[in-house]
Design a protein around this motif. Structure first.
Motif, PDB file in Angstrom:
ATOM      1  N   ASP A 113       1.014  -1.232  -0.108  1.00 12.50           N
ATOM      2  CA  ASP A 113       0.124   0.076  -0.126  1.00 12.50           C
ATOM      3  C   ASP A 113       0.858   1.312   0.000  1.00 12.50           C
ATOM      4  N   ILE A 114       0.280   2.594   0.038  1.00 11.25           N
ATOM      5  CA  ILE A 114       0.977   3.799  -0.255  1.00 11.25           C
ATOM      6  C   ILE A 114       1.875   3.836   1.100  1.00 11.25           C
ATOM      7  N   ASN A 115       1.658   3.439   2.442  1.00 14.44           N
ATOM      8  CA  ASN A 115       2.558   3.532   3.512  1.00 14.44           C
ATOM      9  C   ASN A 115       3.860   2.697   3.209  1.00 14.44           C
ATOM     10  N   ASP A 116       3.675   1.672   2.815  1.00 12.73           N
ATOM     11  CA  ASP A 116       5.099   0.922   2.204  1.00 12.73           C
ATOM     12  C   ASP A 116       6.084   1.698   1.202  1.00 12.73           C
TER      13      ASP A 116
END
Length: 58
Positions: free
Chosen positions: A2-5
């Motif tokens: 996801d975007i956090n990774d």
């Protein structure tokens, strides 16, 4: 993934790039080149500038 990774990976990549630049700047081999670059404004290569403006005293 996801975007956090992705954000975490970009943060780590940015930190590694920063550390690489700091290591290069403060490395033993870079000091001589930086000292030469720092003294370039004081070099005696003003002959071309003096020929372009002969009316100005040195």
């Amino acid at each position: 993934m996801d975007i956090n990774d992705l954000r975490s990976l970009l943060t780590v990549a940015g930190l590694l790039c920063f550390l690489a630049i700091v290591g290069w700047a403060y490395g033993k081999g870079s000091k001589k080149g930086f000292e030469e670059a720092a003294n370039l404004p004081f070099a005696e290569h003003d002959d071309q500038a003096a020929m372009a403006c002969p009316s100005q005293p040195r």
